[in-house]
Design a protein around this motif. Sequence first.
Motif, PDB file in Angstrom:
ATOM      1  N   ARG A  74       0.836  -1.206   0.000  1.00 40.62           N
ATOM      2  CA  ARG A  74       0.000   0.000   0.000  1.00 40.62           C
ATOM      3  C   ARG A  74       0.863   1.245   0.000  1.00 40.62           C
ATOM      4  N   GLU A  75       1.963   1.186   0.758  1.00 44.12           N
ATOM      5  CA  GLU A  75       2.877   2.331   0.807  1.00 44.12           C
ATOM      6  C   GLU A  75       3.457   2.611  -0.581  1.00 44.12           C
ATOM      7  N   ILE A  76       3.890   1.538  -1.241  1.00 45.23           N
ATOM      8  CA  ILE A  76       4.468   1.680  -2.574  1.00 45.23           C
ATOM      9  C   ILE A  76       3.451   2.252  -3.554  1.00 45.23           C
ATOM     10  N   ILE A  77       2.227   1.742  -3.471  1.00 42.58           N
ATOM     11  CA  ILE A  77       1.174   2.202  -4.377  1.00 42.58           C
ATOM     12  C   ILE A  77       0.896   3.687  -4.164  1.00 42.58           C
ATOM     13  N   LEU A  78       0.773   4.081  -2.892  1.00 42.16           N
ATOM     14  CA  LEU A  78       0.481   5.485  -2.595  1.00 42.16           C
ATOM     15  C   LEU A  78       1.630   6.385  -3.048  1.00 42.16           C
ATOM     16  N   ASN A  79       2.856   5.962  -2.786  1.00 44.77           N
ATOM     17  CA  ASN A  79       4.007   6.765  -3.206  1.00 44.77           C
ATOM     18  C   ASN A  79       4.073   6.902  -4.717  1.00 44.77           C
ATOM     19  N   THR A  80       3.815   5.815  -5.393  1.00 45.70           N
ATOM     20  CA  THR A  80       3.848   5.860  -6.858  1.00 45.70           C
ATOM     21  C   THR A  80       2.789   6.823  -7.382  1.00 45.70           C
ATOM     22  N   LEU A  81       1.622   6.772  -6.781  1.00 44.09           N
ATOM     23  CA  LEU A  81       0.559   7.689  -7.210  1.00 44.09           C
ATOM     24  C   LEU A  81       0.941   9.139  -6.917  1.00 44.09           C
ATOM     25  N   VAL A 128       3.781   0.950 -14.144  1.00 45.06           N
ATOM     26  CA  VAL A 128       4.865   1.645 -13.449  1.00 45.06           C
ATOM     27  C   VAL A 128       5.338   0.820 -12.259  1.00 45.06           C
ATOM     28  N   LEU A 129       4.381   0.328 -11.478  1.00 42.67           N
ATOM     29  CA  LEU A 129       4.699  -0.418 -10.258  1.00 42.67           C
ATOM     30  C   LEU A 129       5.506  -1.676 -10.547  1.00 42.67           C
ATOM     31  N   LYS A 130       5.125  -2.358 -11.613  1.00 42.35           N
ATOM     32  CA  LYS A 130       5.752  -3.647 -11.906  1.00 42.35           C
ATOM     33  C   LYS A 130       7.250  -3.528 -12.150  1.00 42.35           C
ATOM     34  N   LYS A 131       7.684  -2.359 -12.636  1.00 40.26           N
ATOM     35  CA  LYS A 131       9.106  -2.178 -12.901  1.00 40.26           C
ATOM     36  C   LYS A 131       9.948  -2.368 -11.643  1.00 40.26           C
ATOM     37  N   GLU A 132       9.485  -1.776 -10.543  1.00 38.23           N
ATOM     38  CA  GLU A 132      10.229  -1.875  -9.289  1.00 38.23           C
ATOM     39  C   GLU A 132       9.778  -3.070  -8.454  1.00 38.23           C
ATOM     40  N   ASN A 133       8.550  -3.502  -8.673  1.00 36.72           N
ATOM     41  CA  ASN A 133       7.973  -4.566  -7.847  1.00 36.72           C
ATOM     42  C   ASN A 133       7.268  -5.589  -8.723  1.00 36.72           C
ATOM     43  N   PRO A 134       8.044  -6.408  -9.392  1.00 35.71           N
ATOM     44  CA  PRO A 134       7.482  -7.299 -10.405  1.00 35.71           C
ATOM     45  C   PRO A 134       6.450  -8.266  -9.845  1.00 35.71           C
ATOM     46  N   SER A 135       6.488  -8.504  -8.535  1.00 41.71           N
ATOM     47  CA  SER A 135       5.606  -9.528  -7.978  1.00 41.71           C
ATOM     48  C   SER A 135       4.249  -8.965  -7.546  1.00 41.71           C
ATOM     49  N   ILE A 136       4.083  -7.633  -7.646  1.00 42.74           N
ATOM     50  CA  ILE A 136       2.818  -7.057  -7.142  1.00 42.74           C
ATOM     51  C   ILE A 136       1.645  -7.518  -8.006  1.00 42.74           C
ATOM     52  N   SER A 137       0.548  -7.797  -7.338  1.00 42.86           N
ATOM     53  CA  SER A 137      -0.617  -8.318  -8.050  1.00 42.86           C
ATOM     54  C   SER A 137      -1.606  -7.207  -8.390  1.00 42.86           C
ATOM     55  N   LEU A 138      -2.259  -7.382  -9.524  1.00 39.32           N
ATOM     56  CA  LEU A 138      -3.248  -6.393  -9.955  1.00 39.32           C
ATOM     57  C   LEU A 138      -4.383  -6.288  -8.942  1.00 39.32           C
ATOM     58  N   ALA A 139      -4.729  -7.418  -8.345  1.00 39.91           N
ATOM     59  CA  ALA A 139      -5.792  -7.411  -7.329  1.00 39.91           C
ATOM     60  C   ALA A 139      -5.382  -6.570  -6.134  1.00 39.91           C
ATOM     61  N   THR A 140      -4.115  -6.665  -5.746  1.00 34.86           N
ATOM     62  CA  THR A 140      -3.596  -5.863  -4.636  1.00 34.86           C
ATOM     63  C   THR A 140      -3.694  -4.381  -4.958  1.00 34.86           C
ATOM     64  N   LEU A 141      -3.350  -4.044  -6.190  1.00 35.86           N
ATOM     65  CA  LEU A 141      -3.431  -2.652  -6.601  1.00 35.86           C
ATOM     66  C   LEU A 141      -4.862  -2.130  -6.478  1.00 35.86           C
ATOM     67  N   TYR A 142      -5.810  -2.832  -7.067  1.00 40.49           N
ATOM     68  CA  TYR A 142      -7.206  -2.400  -7.011  1.00 40.49           C
ATOM     69  C   TYR A 142      -7.713  -2.339  -5.581  1.00 40.49           C
ATOM     70  N   ARG A 143      -7.394  -3.381  -4.803  1.00 39.04           N
ATOM     71  CA  ARG A 143      -7.822  -3.419  -3.407  1.00 39.04           C
ATOM     72  C   ARG A 143      -7.334  -2.192  -2.663  1.00 39.04           C
ATOM     73  N   ASN A 144      -6.072  -1.856  -2.850  1.00 40.26           N
ATOM     74  CA  ASN A 144      -5.492  -0.747  -2.113  1.00 40.26           C
ATOM     75  C   ASN A 144      -5.992   0.601  -2.603  1.00 40.26           C
ATOM     76  N   LEU A 145      -6.163   0.740  -3.907  1.00 40.19           N
ATOM     77  CA  LEU A 145      -6.693   1.998  -4.417  1.00 40.19           C
ATOM     78  C   LEU A 145      -8.081   2.235  -3.828  1.00 40.19           C
ATOM     79  N   ASN A 146      -8.874   1.190  -3.772  1.00 35.96           N
ATOM     80  CA  ASN A 146     -10.212   1.334  -3.199  1.00 35.96           C
ATOM     81  C   ASN A 146     -10.160   1.681  -1.718  1.00 35.96           C
ATOM     82  N   GLN A 147      -9.285   1.006  -1.010  1.00 39.55           N
ATOM     83  CA  GLN A 147      -9.168   1.296   0.426  1.00 39.55           C
ATOM     84  C   GLN A 147      -8.695   2.719   0.677  1.00 39.55           C
ATOM     85  N   LEU A 148      -7.687   3.129  -0.072  1.00 40.27           N
ATOM     86  CA  LEU A 148      -7.167   4.486   0.089  1.00 40.27           C
ATOM     87  C   LEU A 148      -8.245   5.513  -0.220  1.00 40.27           C
TER      88      LEU A 148
END
Lengths: 124, 124
Positions: free
Chosen positions: A7-14, A29-49
Amino acid sequence: MNYSRQREIILNTLKQNVVHPTAEYLYDVLKKENPSISLATLYRNLNQLAENGIIKKIDGLESSSHYDHNTHDHYHFICDKCKKVFDISADVAPDLVKKAQEETGFTIMGSDIVFHGICKNCNK
Amino acid sequence: MNYSRQREIILNTLKQNVVHPTAEYLYDVLKKENPSISLATLYRNLNQLAENGIIKKIDGLESSSHYDHNTHDHYHFICDKCKKVFDISADVAPDLVKKAQEETGFTIMGSDIVFHGICKNCNK
DNA sequence: ACTAAAATGAGAATAGTTATCAACTTTAGG
DNA sequence: CCTAAAGTTGATAACTATTCTCATTTTAGT
């Protein structure tokens, strides 16, 4: 909401992003630094934020949602040609929400205000 | 755009509708009188009518688009509880588009202005 | 350290909408 | 009024954006 590294990475990237990216754009963008991040995690966190008011989900621009780290009251403009998204100051309509509330008697919790047309650059 | 019986039926059904229906809602209504109408025909015609300025597609309300036969300048409010859509007069922000245009220097062709919150009825 | 609650990654599932295509309608011109 | 070209239809496949599921891992409080 517990702490999470993703979540921290996602928020910082945004936050570092000048544009108002879509989830797809952020994911690339995220995948470049964090290849293992999941699309579901991204959506989940964007919604939570967004639910916690830390970021804002912008709907009504295109078929996909865009996300904005600027939660101050402001509006958006999307260029029909280049699809870029620009901010418009809320000063163009002071007390818009207040007036809408007065007129309707509804409790207004938020708004999505989107203009579209042709931007200065594409107009040349 | 040629004449088509289906398009006429779709437009009339939308006009007779007091709410701001989704395609799904319209389809259910349409099928009662016209069981053979296709969902693709409905979407095609709604898009064509919107492109020609005869109706307005409202985005930013929910995951699905809503459609409005009232093309006069006005805004919308969706109740987060009952999901009903209400009109808000453009008088709450006179010259909004003009001012936004002045501030940005962009050519503004349209706007989608959506408020959300709790309506009078659900507030009781 | 131990446990319960929260978060993750991977991929399946869903919803809304658009694309495809052969058959049928509409329109304008001769 | 006939015809050809252009436009439209219904059925269904395909697509896109997003959410759900679930087994595993991480976090926070004691």
